[in-house]
Design an enzyme around this catalytic site. Structure first.
Site, mmCIF file in Angstrom:
data_model
loop_
_atom_site.group_PDB
_atom_site.id
_atom_site.type_symbol
_atom_site.label_atom_id
_atom_site.label_comp_id
_atom_site.label_asym_id
_atom_site.label_seq_id
_atom_site.Cartn_x
_atom_site.Cartn_y
_atom_site.Cartn_z
ATOM 1 N N LYS A 91 0.865 -1.177 0.000
ATOM 2 C CA LYS A 91 0.000 0.000 0.000
ATOM 3 C C LYS A 91 0.896 1.220 0.000
ATOM 4 O O LYS A 91 2.055 1.151 0.440
ATOM 5 C CB LYS A 91 -0.859 0.001 1.277
ATOM 6 C CG LYS A 91 -2.111 0.809 1.197
ATOM 7 C CD LYS A 91 -3.283 0.034 0.646
ATOM 8 C CE LYS A 91 -4.521 0.880 0.554
ATOM 9 N NZ LYS A 91 -5.688 0.114 0.116
ATOM 10 N N GLY A 115 -25.425 1.789 4.058
ATOM 11 C CA GLY A 115 -24.610 2.465 3.049
ATOM 12 C C GLY A 115 -25.002 2.063 1.639
ATOM 13 O O GLY A 115 -24.879 0.896 1.263
ATOM 14 N N GLY A 128 -23.739 3.335 -1.341
ATOM 15 C CA GLY A 128 -22.791 3.996 -2.242
ATOM 16 C C GLY A 128 -22.514 3.132 -3.457
ATOM 17 O O GLY A 128 -23.379 2.380 -3.919
ATOM 18 N N VAL A 144 -20.859 0.441 -3.915
ATOM 19 C CA VAL A 144 -21.033 -1.005 -3.741
ATOM 20 C C VAL A 144 -22.433 -1.314 -3.204
ATOM 21 O O VAL A 144 -23.133 -2.180 -3.739
ATOM 22 C CB VAL A 144 -19.961 -1.574 -2.783
ATOM 23 C CG1 VAL A 144 -20.156 -3.072 -2.606
ATOM 24 C CG2 VAL A 144 -18.556 -1.286 -3.303
ATOM 25 N N TYR A 166 -25.337 0.166 -3.227
ATOM 26 C CA TYR A 166 -26.526 0.281 -4.075
ATOM 27 C C TYR A 166 -26.601 -0.862 -5.086
ATOM 28 O O TYR A 166 -27.669 -1.436 -5.321
ATOM 29 C CB TYR A 166 -26.590 1.640 -4.800
ATOM 30 C CG TYR A 166 -28.011 1.924 -5.235
ATOM 31 C CD1 TYR A 166 -28.897 2.555 -4.372
ATOM 32 C CD2 TYR A 166 -28.480 1.488 -6.469
ATOM 33 C CE1 TYR A 166 -30.225 2.752 -4.731
ATOM 34 C CE2 TYR A 166 -29.805 1.680 -6.838
ATOM 35 C CZ TYR A 166 -30.665 2.320 -5.965
ATOM 36 O OH TYR A 166 -31.981 2.503 -6.315
HETATM 37 P P1 NAD Z 1 -19.006 4.922 -1.092
HETATM 38 O O1 NAD Z 1 -18.321 6.068 -0.471
HETATM 39 O O2 NAD Z 1 -19.405 5.000 -2.528
HETATM 40 O O3 NAD Z 1 -20.337 4.530 -0.274
HETATM 41 C C1 NAD Z 1 -20.413 4.563 1.108
HETATM 42 C C2 NAD Z 1 -21.832 5.003 1.448
HETATM 43 O O4 NAD Z 1 -21.999 4.918 2.855
HETATM 44 C C3 NAD Z 1 -22.119 6.453 1.058
HETATM 45 O O5 NAD Z 1 -23.320 6.512 0.311
HETATM 46 C C4 NAD Z 1 -22.222 7.170 2.399
HETATM 47 O O6 NAD Z 1 -23.130 8.256 2.391
HETATM 48 C C5 NAD Z 1 -22.718 6.050 3.290
HETATM 49 N N1 NAD Z 1 -22.473 6.270 4.717
HETATM 50 C C6 NAD Z 1 -21.416 6.879 5.297
HETATM 51 N N2 NAD Z 1 -21.568 6.907 6.637
HETATM 52 C C7 NAD Z 1 -22.727 6.265 6.888
HETATM 53 C C8 NAD Z 1 -23.428 5.951 8.079
HETATM 54 N N3 NAD Z 1 -22.975 6.302 9.288
HETATM 55 N N4 NAD Z 1 -24.600 5.287 7.989
HETATM 56 C C9 NAD Z 1 -25.078 4.936 6.770
HETATM 57 N N5 NAD Z 1 -24.468 5.207 5.603
HETATM 58 C C10 NAD Z 1 -23.307 5.868 5.667
HETATM 59 O O7 NAD Z 1 -18.047 3.662 -0.857
HETATM 60 P P2 NAD Z 1 -18.074 2.268 -1.617
HETATM 61 O O8 NAD Z 1 -17.090 2.295 -2.715
HETATM 62 O O9 NAD Z 1 -19.488 1.875 -1.880
HETATM 63 O O10 NAD Z 1 -17.462 1.321 -0.488
HETATM 64 C C11 NAD Z 1 -18.242 0.944 0.633
HETATM 65 C C12 NAD Z 1 -17.370 0.177 1.625
HETATM 66 O O11 NAD Z 1 -16.814 -0.972 0.981
HETATM 67 C C13 NAD Z 1 -16.175 0.968 2.159
HETATM 68 O O12 NAD Z 1 -15.925 0.565 3.480
HETATM 69 C C14 NAD Z 1 -15.037 0.521 1.261
HETATM 70 O O13 NAD Z 1 -13.780 0.651 1.908
HETATM 71 C C15 NAD Z 1 -15.398 -0.935 1.058
HETATM 72 N N6 NAD Z 1 -14.840 -1.508 -0.168
HETATM 73 C C16 NAD Z 1 -15.121 -0.941 -1.375
HETATM 74 C C17 NAD Z 1 -14.591 -1.502 -2.530
HETATM 75 C C18 NAD Z 1 -14.896 -0.914 -3.887
HETATM 76 O O14 NAD Z 1 -14.595 -1.551 -4.897
HETATM 77 N N7 NAD Z 1 -15.513 0.258 -3.959
HETATM 78 C C19 NAD Z 1 -13.771 -2.635 -2.452
HETATM 79 C C20 NAD Z 1 -13.522 -3.210 -1.205
HETATM 80 C C21 NAD Z 1 -14.059 -2.633 -0.063
#
Ligand code: NAD
Length: 360
Positions: free
Chosen positions: A80, A185, A187, A189, A191
């Site tokens: 990382k 959440g 976001g 992932v 949705y």
């Molecule tokens: P994102 O930022 O697109 O979505 C996160 C969502 O969570 C947002 O809509 C945000 O408003 C919401 N949120 C934040 N605080 C909150 C709370 N207290 N209560 C309810 N909702 C809340 O992130 P993402 O890319 O969808 O990733 C989501 C999680 O998965 C993260 O922890 C990320 O590290 C993990 N992750 C993502 C990926 C990827 O490919 N995007 C891969 C591995 C792990």
């Protein structure tokens, strides 16, 4: 600042402190383990309050990547990098080119990707200087649309596969029709996971701090909206954390009514011991770095020529890995997270470090 005796050092192979006075770059690249292949892990940009905070973060995250790649069946190690700076103020092409120069000096032992605070555009600048960057190539997704970088669709698909496996194993479900799932959440992932689950007939309870996403899920997926802190105590079969880390802790675990936890968020357990607590409460936990590995599988395939059907099949292997973890955890009366850690270590600690790998 201590290094070798640092609490998070854990046998890191290499930690490079990068400073370029012209661009202002201050960064750390941590390579935890390259036993299975070059270390792949994102480049984070964050305004760390202290250098110690940056070191702590990069060591912890790079170690996590070793475990994730090992259990995802990838020929990759864990690494990382972190750039110390404010992503809203301190970005410049010179900064990312200087970062790429340092990555080049590692001769391919570290491969970078997007992470919090960096974008595909930033990575494309780095790619002008180094070949050791992934997550930027245009490729077709499962719907045949061309996309660039974003691994979240594959992450969501992997979580869906893992959630289905967990429900089959623990709830004796042959399908997801009527399965009650609470998603924290919505976001990138969360949705998409909600869409997969809705299509499979599951009933959804959702929350997000952004009300538009919740309203969209109500309209499009017939989801029931709940307040952020009420998500833990919903009467559901599965809780899918897809927002924040450390959401499984002493306060929340007693509130849970779900029998299965299967979601995308990183570092869901506040402490490894919370895995034992979940087991004690009769809750099956799908270890986060196993179930959310679809994204790293997606970007790793860019290195060998991206074929979306092959990627899909690889991501579907997450289900088999989880099944092995669940069965072993049951037979050893152990928590699923400790079994996942053991299985990963069996893969990447099989031989001593080979010096020639560092020179390749
Ligand atoms: P994102 O930022 O697109 O979505 C996160 C969502 O969570 C947002 O809509 C945000 O408003 C919401 N949120 C934040 N605080 C909150 C709370 N207290 N209560 C309810 N909702 C809340 O992130 P993402 O890319 O969808 O990733 C989501 C999680 O998965 C993260 O922890 C990320 O590290 C993990 N992750 C993502 C990926 C990827 O490919 N995007 C891969 C591995 C792990």
């Amino acid at each position: 600042m201590s290094i070798f005796s640092h609490h998070e050092y854990d046998q890191h192979e290499n930690v490079l402190f990068c400073h370029d006075p012209i661009s202002g770059l201050k960064a750390i690249i941590a390579i935890h383990n390259t036993e299975l292949g070059p270390a792949l892990g994102g480049c984070r940009m964050w305004p760390y309050a202290t250098d110690d905070d940056a070191l702590y973060d990069v060591l912890r995250l790079s170690r996590g990547m070793t475990y994730k790649s090992a259990l995802a069946g990838l020929p990759l190690g864990g690494g990382k990098s972190v750039i110390i700076g404010d992503p809203h103020q301190d970005k410049s092409p010179e900064l990312f080119m200087a970062m790429a120069e340092f990555i080049n000096r590692l001769g391919g032992c570290y491969i970078s990707a997007e992470d919090a605070g960096t974008s595909v555009e930033d990575l494309k600048i780095m790619a002008q200087t180094t070949n050791h960057v992934v997550g930027i190539a245009p490729k077709k997704d499962l719907q045949g649309n061309i996309k660039s970088g974003d691994p979240s669709p594959m992450t969501a698909y992997g979580v869906y596969v893992g959630l289905s496996t967990s429900a089959r194993y623990y709830l004796d479900r042959s399908d997801l029709e009527g399965l009650r799932v609470a998603i924290q959440g919505l976001g990138h992932v969360g949705y998409r996971l909600a869409e997969y689950l809705h299509k499979a007939g599951a009933k959804l309870w959702v929350t997000d701090i952004q009300s538009e996403q919740v309203e969209r899920a109500q309209d499009e997926l017939n989801a029931i909206a709940v307040e952020p802190d009420a998500i833990y105590s919903q009467t559901v079969d599965v809780f899918a954390p897809c927002a924040l880390g450390a959401v499984l802790n002493d306060r929340t675990i007693p509130l849970l009514k779900a029998s299965v936890i299967a979601g995308a968020a990183n570092n869901q357990l506040q402490d490894e011991l919370h895995g034992d607590k979940l087991r004690h409460h009769g809750i099956l936990y799908a270890p986060d770095y196993v179930i959310n590995a679809g994204g790293i599988i997606d970007v790793a395939h860019e290195r060998t020529g991206y074929d979306h059907l092959q990627v899909k099949q690889h991501v579907e292997g997450i289900g088999d890995t989880l099944l092995e973890i669940f069965q072993r955890a049951d037979s050893e009366q152990a928590s699923t997270n400790s079994v996942a850690n053991q299985m990963a270590e069996e893969r990447f600690r099989s031989c001593p470090i080979k010096p020639q790998k560092l020179a390749s």
